[in-house]
Motif scaffolding. Structure first.
Motif, PDB file in Angstrom:
ATOM      1  N   MET A 117      -2.316   0.599   5.849  1.00 30.25           N
ATOM      2  CA  MET A 117      -1.915  -0.803   5.985  1.00 30.25           C
ATOM      3  C   MET A 117      -2.152  -1.287   7.417  1.00 30.25           C
ATOM      4  O   MET A 117      -2.403  -2.453   7.656  1.00 30.25           O
ATOM      5  CB  MET A 117      -0.438  -0.986   5.617  1.00 30.25           C
ATOM      6  N   HIS A 118      -2.103  -0.335   8.369  1.00 27.57           N
ATOM      7  CA  HIS A 118      -2.329  -0.711   9.765  1.00 27.57           C
ATOM      8  C   HIS A 118      -3.811  -0.787  10.114  1.00 27.57           C
ATOM      9  O   HIS A 118      -4.250  -1.742  10.737  1.00 27.57           O
ATOM     10  CB  HIS A 118      -1.662   0.317  10.696  1.00 27.57           C
ATOM     11  N   VAL A 128       3.767  -2.485   0.544  1.00 32.30           N
ATOM     12  CA  VAL A 128       3.076  -1.194   0.405  1.00 32.30           C
ATOM     13  C   VAL A 128       3.484  -0.254   1.541  1.00 32.30           C
ATOM     14  O   VAL A 128       3.745   0.936   1.324  1.00 32.30           O
ATOM     15  CB  VAL A 128       1.542  -1.391   0.362  1.00 32.30           C
ATOM     16  N   ALA A 129       3.565  -0.797   2.774  1.00 35.27           N
ATOM     17  CA  ALA A 129       3.984   0.035   3.912  1.00 35.27           C
ATOM     18  C   ALA A 129       5.402   0.560   3.681  1.00 35.27           C
ATOM     19  O   ALA A 129       5.698   1.733   3.934  1.00 35.27           O
ATOM     20  CB  ALA A 129       3.926  -0.771   5.207  1.00 35.27           C
ATOM     21  N   SER A 140       5.847  -0.366  12.322  1.00 38.31           N
ATOM     22  CA  SER A 140       5.005  -0.942  11.263  1.00 38.31           C
ATOM     23  C   SER A 140       5.231  -2.425  10.991  1.00 38.31           C
ATOM     24  O   SER A 140       4.311  -3.222  11.102  1.00 38.31           O
ATOM     25  CB  SER A 140       5.224  -0.182   9.959  1.00 38.31           C
ATOM     26  N   LEU A 166       6.897   0.988   0.786  1.00 37.00           N
ATOM     27  CA  LEU A 166       6.829   2.005  -0.276  1.00 37.00           C
ATOM     28  C   LEU A 166       6.361   3.336   0.307  1.00 37.00           C
ATOM     29  O   LEU A 166       6.839   4.410  -0.086  1.00 37.00           O
ATOM     30  CB  LEU A 166       5.864   1.558  -1.379  1.00 37.00           C
ATOM     31  N   GLY A 167       5.416   3.255   1.256  1.00 39.40           N
ATOM     32  CA  GLY A 167       4.939   4.470   1.922  1.00 39.40           C
ATOM     33  C   GLY A 167       6.065   5.164   2.670  1.00 39.40           C
ATOM     34  O   GLY A 167       6.248   6.379   2.558  1.00 39.40           O
ATOM     35  N   TYR A 168       6.846   4.386   3.414  1.00 41.39           N
ATOM     36  CA  TYR A 168       7.975   4.972   4.148  1.00 41.39           C
ATOM     37  C   TYR A 168       8.996   5.592   3.180  1.00 41.39           C
ATOM     38  O   TYR A 168       9.549   6.658   3.448  1.00 41.39           O
ATOM     39  CB  TYR A 168       8.659   3.915   5.010  1.00 41.39           C
ATOM     40  N   TYR A 169       9.262   4.882   2.078  1.00 41.00           N
ATOM     41  CA  TYR A 169      10.203   5.424   1.086  1.00 41.00           C
ATOM     42  C   TYR A 169       9.721   6.797   0.599  1.00 41.00           C
ATOM     43  O   TYR A 169      10.500   7.761   0.540  1.00 41.00           O
ATOM     44  CB  TYR A 169      10.359   4.457  -0.100  1.00 41.00           C
ATOM     45  N   THR A 170       8.421   6.868   0.280  1.00 35.47           N
ATOM     46  CA  THR A 170       7.882   8.127  -0.242  1.00 35.47           C
ATOM     47  C   THR A 170       8.007   9.235   0.805  1.00 35.47           C
ATOM     48  O   THR A 170       8.423  10.358   0.485  1.00 35.47           O
ATOM     49  CB  THR A 170       6.401   7.929  -0.631  1.00 35.47           C
ATOM     50  N   VAL A 171       7.663   8.920   2.049  1.00 36.53           N
ATOM     51  CA  VAL A 171       7.747   9.929   3.116  1.00 36.53           C
ATOM     52  C   VAL A 171       9.188  10.409   3.267  1.00 36.53           C
ATOM     53  O   VAL A 171       9.457  11.630   3.327  1.00 36.53           O
ATOM     54  CB  VAL A 171       7.238   9.349   4.459  1.00 36.53           C
ATOM     55  N   LEU A 191      -0.414   5.622   2.997  1.00 36.40           N
ATOM     56  CA  LEU A 191      -0.188   4.211   2.639  1.00 36.40           C
ATOM     57  C   LEU A 191       0.174   3.408   3.887  1.00 36.40           C
ATOM     58  O   LEU A 191      -0.375   2.325   4.129  1.00 36.40           O
ATOM     59  CB  LEU A 191       0.949   4.080   1.618  1.00 36.40           C
ATOM     60  N   VAL A 192       1.099   3.959   4.680  1.00 34.05           N
ATOM     61  CA  VAL A 192       1.533   3.253   5.892  1.00 34.05           C
ATOM     62  C   VAL A 192       0.354   3.118   6.860  1.00 34.05           C
ATOM     63  O   VAL A 192       0.066   2.029   7.379  1.00 34.05           O
ATOM     64  CB  VAL A 192       2.700   4.006   6.572  1.00 34.05           C
ATOM     65  N   PHE A 230      11.820  -1.674   0.872  1.00 34.85           N
ATOM     66  CA  PHE A 230      12.038  -0.623  -0.105  1.00 34.85           C
ATOM     67  C   PHE A 230      12.432   0.701   0.530  1.00 34.85           C
ATOM     68  O   PHE A 230      13.062   1.554  -0.102  1.00 34.85           O
ATOM     69  CB  PHE A 230      10.756  -0.430  -0.923  1.00 34.85           C
ATOM     70  N   ALA A 290       4.465  13.218   0.401  1.00 33.76           N
ATOM     71  CA  ALA A 290       4.772  12.622   1.708  1.00 33.76           C
ATOM     72  C   ALA A 290       3.482  12.206   2.420  1.00 33.76           C
ATOM     73  O   ALA A 290       3.430  11.161   3.083  1.00 33.76           O
ATOM     74  CB  ALA A 290       5.556  13.607   2.565  1.00 33.76           C
ATOM     75  N   GLY A 305       2.346   8.973   1.070  1.00 34.53           N
ATOM     76  CA  GLY A 305       3.169   7.906   1.643  1.00 34.53           C
ATOM     77  C   GLY A 305       2.715   7.566   3.057  1.00 34.53           C
ATOM     78  O   GLY A 305       2.563   6.392   3.417  1.00 34.53           O
ATOM     79  N   ALA A 306       2.476   8.605   3.857  1.00 35.11           N
ATOM     80  CA  ALA A 306       2.031   8.381   5.236  1.00 35.11           C
ATOM     81  C   ALA A 306       0.676   7.682   5.260  1.00 35.11           C
ATOM     82  O   ALA A 306       0.429   6.801   6.093  1.00 35.11           O
ATOM     83  CB  ALA A 306       1.959   9.719   5.969  1.00 35.11           C
TER      84      ALA A 306
END
Lengths: 291, 299
Positions: free
Chosen positions: B285-286, A96-97, A80, A99-104, B281-282, A35, B275, B278-279
């Motif tokens: 996940m880790h 989800v990861a 990631s 989607l996180g990158y997209y948001t950032v 979320l990433v 995404f 942002a 979003g960060a």
């Protein structure tokens, strides 16, 4: 018969097909719904404009922005998606990861460059050709020729080159791919690089046609997802066919019904396909346990 | 003081939404990205019922919950056959269709709330009436704080009890192994319909409270980005229990205030806030896929 909506739809569909291929290239070998491409799509035109403002020729700035988003795509894989895959993360975690990158990315673009829509040039208003009841603008010609060349190139590489064969092998059976002795992580990085470059190229073509803003990546990427589902997500031809159909349906609905209902129609089409033909038009039937 | 109460109202609304999302995400394992649309549906139903029929808050709220529950069929039925990524994509599509309807169901020549101009399109509905109980109208921040906190406590108790019940354990077994659950004679399709109906109904109820508090509603509150934000609350705080969503709601309420304290301009601060989500979320996940205080690891 009015051919204008058909032409408009095919041109948009070709642009979407680049994104469809970009998503598919990553999805098949890695099972990552990438995404974050929507964020890369948003960033590419701003990077090109920034390059041009620093004095680079426009073509060099365009190339540099494509290289930059491609590198960003590989970075996401290294930071990631690959580590998560090594730890056995499922598609949900990867989504989800992403989607996180997209948001950032989308919010970063908005924070740095503002949220106002911008135009690259007035190329969309330059009439290139008129005849048989159809008018084609310069930006549409650029989009059609550029997209067709890119799509043709990607499909040719996938089908006729050694690297393409290996990427298809990785998509079919990653375990056997490793047993034979190939390094899957290298090919994963390659597909992320190509996917990022494709999203950058698509972004620049769309920006030349309709302009750009920080949220510009979301809808084309969602349409490309629809194209993948409708055409069939297991073959490049399915992605291209699906995205062309999405482009044509949007244009026809906009022309004959109302522009306001084109999104709802396209997404309804996706729900119907997911429910009735989840494999898409060119999908292949697989055993339940293989799904 | 009023600002603290305003934050409390927002925390309560986030909590109700997070708890509702937790039911389908944390207990059924179904990642949905259409939740913002259901929150907006509740708001629109409340606004239209109050505007057209002059009904009191309790009736309008019940109707919003009922419509949200019925509309949940649009995502629970695809859940019968789709799983994982494909189900998430289907919910995005349903959300986009609903937002499309909210954005386009308008006709400037017709009165707001009429069949031709049901949502007033991108202009939204303003002047939504404040809640009225037994002839008393809630107007002050303190009144809204009591109303929203009461609602959040009821939702937390109700969903907490449901999740501890045999029905809740059945949801968990379906999440962990749907085939095994079906082989025990349990009707997982019905379970999904029930879980989504309750989840979307509660989300619509939270939307009704939010609409009555703000007095304004527009389709921008139902977009895909808003759904990502709602999902962030559950993923950051954690899912599969009640304390995870509570933590998530607390974080998304407090974080903007922390960012604001740095003195950034409003628009920039909003970008930074999103942002950061979003960060997170990433990052989560880790290092902690079950969220800060959650039990369910995303699968």
């Amino acid at each position: 018969m009015n051919l204008q909506p058909l032409v408009n739809g095919v041109v948009t569909g070709l642009g979407l097909a680049i994104l469809g291929l970009a998503l598919q290239l990553v999805y098949l070998p890695t099972r990552v719904l990438f995404f974050a491409i929507a964020g890369l799509f948003a960033a590419a035109p701003y990077l090109m404009v920034a390059g041009a403002q620093w004095g680079m020729p426009i073509t060099a700035a365009a190339a540099a922005s494509i290289v930059f988003v491609s590198a960003a795509s590989v970075l996401m894989e290294w930071v990631s998606h690959a580590p998560l895959a090594r730890h056995g993360a499922t598609g949900g975690v990867q989504l989800v990861a992403s989607l996180g990158y997209y948001t950032v990315l989308a919010q970063g673009v908005s924070a740095f460059w503002g949220s106002q829509p911008r135009l690259l040039a007035a190329s969309s208003e330059q009439l290139m050709w008129r005849g048989a009841g159809v008018a084609v603008s310069a930006s549409q010609v650029l989009m059609a020729v550029g997209a067709a060349s890119i799509i043709g190139g990607v499909i040719a590489v996938l089908h006729y080159s050694r690297a393409g064969l290996r990427i298809r092998a990785l998509a079919d059976n990653p375990t056997q791919f490793q047993i034979i002795g190939y390094n899957p992580w290298r090919y994963r990085s390659a597909v992320f690089a190509v996917s990022g470059a494709l999203s950058g190229a698509a972004a620049l073509l769309f920006a030349a046609d309709v302009g750009f803003d920080p949220a510009a990546g979301l809808n084309p990427v969602l349409y490309a997802f629809v194209g993948l589902i409708v055409g069939g997500r297991h073959a490049p031809s399915g992605a291209v066919l699906g995205c062309l159909l999405v482009g044509v349906v949007r244009a026809e609905v906009s022309w004959f019904l109302s522009a306001r209902w084109q999104d709802a129609t396209v997404f309804l089409l996706m729900v119907i396909f997911l429910m009735v033909i989840p494999g898409g038009m060119l999908g292949r039937r697989v055993r339940l346990e293989a799904q | 003081m009023n600002y603290a109460l305003h934050l409390l109202v927002y925390f309560d609304i986030y909590l109700m939404i997070a708890l509702s999302l937790n039911l389908v995400f944390g207990y059924c394992g179904m990642l949905t990205l259409a939740h913002a649309a259901y929150v907006a549906i509740g708001g629109y139903v409340y606004a239209l019922v109050v505007l057209n029929f002059g009904l009191g808050f309790p009736f309008a709220l019940l109707l919003a919950v009922a419509v949200g529950a019925v509309a949940s069929v649009a995502i629970s039925v695809p859940g019968w056959v789709l799983k994982g990524d494909l189900f998430a994509l289907a919910t995005i599509a349903v959300g986009m269709v609903l937002v499309g309807a909210m954005t386009n169901w308008n006709d400037l020549d017709a009165p707001i709330g009429s069949w031709r101009n049901l949502t007033n399109g991108p202009y939204g509905i303003s002047g939504i009436a404040k809640p009225t109980f037994l002839g008393l109208t809630v107007r002050t921040p303190a009144g809204f704080a009591v109303l929203a906190t009461g609602g959040a406590v009821i939702v937390a108790l109700l969903l907490g009890q449901l999740q501890q019940s045999p029905w809740g354990r059945l949801l968990v077994s379906m999440r962990d192994d749907e085939l095994a659950t079906r082989s025990l004679g349990k009707r997982t399709r019905a379970l999904k319909v029930q879980a989504f109906a309750i989840s979307c109904g509660v989300a619509a109820g939270a939307g009704a409270v939010l609409a009555s508090y703000l007095g304004f509603l527009e389709p921008g509150s139902a977009t895909f980005n808003e759904s990502i934000l709602m999902l962030s609350v559950v993923i950051i705080g954690g899912s599969g229990n009640v304390r995870g969503p509570v933590t998530g709601a607390l974080i998304v309420t407090v974080l903007p205030e922390v960012i604001r304290s740095f003195g950034f301009p409003d628009a920039f601060a909003a970008n930074i806030r999103l942002a950061l989500y979003g960060a997170l979320l990433v990052l989560l996940m880790h290092i902690r896929p079950q969220g800060l205080l959650g039990q369910y690891r995303i699968s």
